[in-house]
Structure formats: structure tokens, C-alpha cells
Motif scaffolding. Structure first.
Motif, PDB file in Angstrom:
ATOM      1  N   ARG A 104       9.164 109.516  60.819  1.00  0.00           N
ATOM      2  CA  ARG A 104       9.844 108.204  61.250  1.00  0.00           C
ATOM      3  C   ARG A 104       9.511 107.808  62.301  1.00  0.00           C
ATOM      4  O   ARG A 104       9.021 107.303  62.699  1.00  0.00           O
ATOM      5  CB  ARG A 104      11.035 108.087  60.546  1.00  0.00           C
ATOM      6  N   ARG A 106       7.977 109.312  64.985  1.00  0.00           N
ATOM      7  CA  ARG A 106       6.894 109.692  66.127  1.00  0.00           C
ATOM      8  C   ARG A 106       5.778 108.694  65.503  1.00  0.00           C
ATOM      9  O   ARG A 106       5.133 108.279  66.012  1.00  0.00           O
ATOM     10  CB  ARG A 106       6.338 110.988  65.030  1.00  0.00           C
ATOM     11  N   LEU A 107       5.688 107.827  63.664  1.00  0.00           N
ATOM     12  CA  LEU A 107       4.814 107.197  63.751  1.00  0.00           C
ATOM     13  C   LEU A 107       4.980 105.691  64.075  1.00  0.00           C
ATOM     14  O   LEU A 107       3.800 104.888  64.315  1.00  0.00           O
ATOM     15  CB  LEU A 107       5.233 106.970  62.069  1.00  0.00           C
ATOM     16  N   VAL A 108       6.410 105.693  64.226  1.00  0.00           N
ATOM     17  CA  VAL A 108       6.364 104.296  65.118  1.00  0.00           C
ATOM     18  C   VAL A 108       5.979 104.427  66.757  1.00  0.00           C
ATOM     19  O   VAL A 108       5.568 103.155  67.343  1.00  0.00           O
ATOM     20  CB  VAL A 108       8.814 103.877  65.319  1.00  0.00           C
ATOM     21  N   ALA A 110       3.909 106.290  67.515  1.00  0.00           N
ATOM     22  CA  ALA A 110       2.230 106.764  67.497  1.00  0.00           C
ATOM     23  C   ALA A 110       1.926 104.932  67.312  1.00  0.00           C
ATOM     24  O   ALA A 110       0.675 103.777  67.590  1.00  0.00           O
ATOM     25  CB  ALA A 110       1.558 106.955  66.150  1.00  0.00           C
ATOM     26  N   LEU A 111       2.529 103.941  66.854  1.00  0.00           N
ATOM     27  CA  LEU A 111       2.968 102.459  66.538  1.00  0.00           C
ATOM     28  C   LEU A 111       2.436 101.914  67.741  1.00  0.00           C
ATOM     29  O   LEU A 111       1.622 100.655  67.960  1.00  0.00           O
ATOM     30  CB  LEU A 111       3.072 102.159  65.749  1.00  0.00           C
ATOM     31  N   ALA A 116       0.140  98.267  69.254  1.00  0.00           N
ATOM     32  CA  ALA A 116       1.168  97.415  68.092  1.00  0.00           C
ATOM     33  C   ALA A 116       2.476  97.053  68.308  1.00  0.00           C
ATOM     34  O   ALA A 116       3.770  97.040  67.698  1.00  0.00           O
ATOM     35  CB  ALA A 116       1.469  97.596  66.398  1.00  0.00           C
ATOM     36  N   LEU A 119       4.805  95.190  66.054  1.00  0.00           N
ATOM     37  CA  LEU A 119       4.944  95.896  64.865  1.00  0.00           C
ATOM     38  C   LEU A 119       6.352  96.984  65.013  1.00  0.00           C
ATOM     39  O   LEU A 119       6.778  97.017  64.364  1.00  0.00           O
ATOM     40  CB  LEU A 119       3.865  96.322  64.479  1.00  0.00           C
ATOM     41  N   HIS A 123      10.179  97.848  63.760  1.00  0.00           N
ATOM     42  CA  HIS A 123      10.585  98.878  62.825  1.00  0.00           C
ATOM     43  C   HIS A 123      11.688 100.438  63.340  1.00  0.00           C
ATOM     44  O   HIS A 123      11.358 100.964  62.961  1.00  0.00           O
ATOM     45  CB  HIS A 123       8.891  99.628  62.410  1.00  0.00           C
ATOM     46  N   PRO A 126      15.502 100.295  61.737  1.00  0.00           N
ATOM     47  CA  PRO A 126      16.153  99.400  60.827  1.00  0.00           C
ATOM     48  C   PRO A 126      17.260 100.346  59.598  1.00  0.00           C
ATOM     49  O   PRO A 126      17.939  99.735  59.685  1.00  0.00           O
ATOM     50  CB  PRO A 126      14.828  99.794  59.822  1.00  0.00           C
ATOM     51  N   ARG A 127      16.785 101.718  60.373  1.00  0.00           N
ATOM     52  CA  ARG A 127      17.996 102.513  58.945  1.00  0.00           C
ATOM     53  C   ARG A 127      19.543 102.527  59.793  1.00  0.00           C
ATOM     54  O   ARG A 127      20.659 102.638  59.584  1.00  0.00           O
ATOM     55  CB  ARG A 127      17.876 103.929  58.575  1.00  0.00           C
TER      56      ARG A 127
END
Lengths: 132, 132
Positions: A104, A106-108, A110-111, A116, A119, A123, A126-127
DNA sequence: CTAAACGTTGACCCCGGGGTCAAGGTCAAG
DNA sequence: CTTGACCTTGACCCCGGGGTCAACGTTTAG
């Protein structure tokens, strides 16, 4: 009751019931013509199987629950024999969660690099809201 | 370089490289005898593919990264075209984590009912430590 | 009697990311 | 020439939980 009736009563399919039997989770009697015959208590049993499957246990894992598979395991006590199986699965779940947390992040990341930023910030964490 | 050399350089297998090609992620030239020929830049490309796979993206997902698959995506910017793919995957990961959290709670609960109170308490809420 | 609606077993299909043969082509060294 | 290392395509195997046929037997209602 026969297989179709049990499938309907348990909210599943004939195919699934035969699969559970193949996995050693059900042992129906047979009528002279070869039809599978189930008692009413098997409805609970099937419900238990499906509950445990939904928890991520495999059909093989569930064999450890055979002694208590007829009980109301959603509410009452679970047979002790299955504690080790549950503990192992719990450890796997913890590992999966940790791995997904890493992913998660790493995805954020990368985003954000994808241009973005809005975006990504949406994110961001949020947890964290679940604990604070 | 040929496929074996690339596999070695990228730390993967010949089979995997052929699979990536089959999925449309690599397009090597061919020598007259039919051997696949790769340039040195393909090492980065393969590394990127493997990085994205490790993040849980599918080979199909990764096609959205084709325009920037040769860049250093681990450090630099990721092509904007892939933002949507990443965002979708992120949402999936969040869902997975939420589902696993629920499962975790139920497993701990089942563990307690299995008569393994000590074991269950040891697992009670270990993830809380990560935020508090 | 016949057709429909059940039941039976066996077998192939799906997904993802390849592993692992099989059967054969190519090329350099000895 | 031969050996061996490399390459090629094609095809089957794995896991989990069934879906979906096929081909056939049984029971039930009209």
C-alpha cells in the motif's frame, strides 16, 4: 434429505456439497439407488464449513474441525483440536496484512510519482482513521 | 544479448521472460535463426516488470506501464497513464486489508472459544502497536 | 408411457505466474 | 563428426473452490 434439498437449505450448490465430501468434510449415507442422504443436522455442518472457508481456511484445514463441525461454532466453543490450525491461519493473515501494508505504501508512493498528487494524498493514510 | 543472458542479468528465468513476452510486455528482436535478441536496456525493463508484479499488479495491469517501462520507475516519476491502474489496485489492496482485518478479528474470537485464551490474548490486537 | 426433474460419476475449464518436460534446431569447441 | 550448451515452440502441471458440460440412471407427475 437428498443433495439438492440440502444445497438449497444450506444456500449453496450441489457441486459444492460433492466437493466437500470429496475433501472428507461430509460423509452422507447412500440410499439403495446410490443417492446421497443427509440428516437435518448436516445443514449446520455445511454452514460451518462455509463459515470457515470464508475465514480463509482451506478445505484441508477444516478437516481439523471434524470433531466439532456439527456444533454451533459461530456462537459456542470451537473444539480445541482446531486451535493450532486457527493460530497458524492467524499468523498467515497477519503476514498478509503486513505485506499489504507495505504494498500500500509503495502504491501510494508510485501514485505520487505518477503526477497524481491529489489522488495520492487522498489515499495517504486512510487506515490511520481506524485507530485514531 | 540472448534470453539466457538476460534472464541471468535480470535475476529471473528464461521461462518468465518468454511469459512476459507472451503477455505483451517485451518485444525482442529475432536473429536469423529465431533466437530472441535483447538490448541492455531490457534489464531495467524486466526489473520494472518484476517490481510491479511484486506489488500485486497483474501482467495485464502492467501493459498500462508500457510507455514508461524502460524508465527507472522505482525512483523517478511513473508515467501518468498508469495512475488509474495504480489507484484501482490501491483500492483493491484497501479492500483486502479491511477484509483481512475482519477475518483477523473473527479468528482471534474463534481462538478464544477454542479454549486457547492465552494464545488469543497474545494475538489480541498486535496491529495496534503500529499506530500507537 | 413419457417427459421432466431429480440423481450419479467423470472430466475439462477458470485464474496467475510461471515450472518442467519433450522434441527438435543451432553453434562453438575438441 | 560429436558432444554439449544454448535456443525454439508446444503442452501439461500446480494451487482452491468450485462451474459447467456429458452421458447415463431414477423417480415422480400427468
Amino acid at each position: 434429505m437428498r443433495i439438492g434439498e440440502l444445497a438449497h437449505a444450506a444456500g449453496t450448490t450441489v457441486r459444492a456439497l460433492r466437493y466437500y465430501e470429496q475433501q472428507g468434510l461430509l460423509r452422507p449415507d447412500r440410499s439403495p439407488n446410490g443417492y446421497r442422504l443427509y440428516g437435518g443436522s448436516q445443514v449446520t455442518r455445511v454452514a460451518n464449513i462455509r463459515l470457515l472457508l470464508s475465514l480463509g481456511l482451506t478445505a484441508t484445514d477444516i478437516r481439523a474441525f471434524l470433531p466439532c463441525l456439527g456444533d454451533d461454532i459461530a456462537e459456542g466453543p470451537v473444539c480445541p483440536a482446531s486451535a493450532a490450525v486457527i493460530a497458524r491461519r492467524l499468523a498467515e493473515v497477519d503476514d498478509r496484512i503486513a505485506a499489504l501494508d507495505t504494498t500500500r505504501t509503495r502504491l501510494v508512493d508510485a501514485l505520487a510519482r505518477a503526477g497524481a498528487e491529489k489522488l495520492a494524498r487522498a489515499h495517504e493514510a486512510p487506515r490511520a482513521r481506524t485507530t485514531g
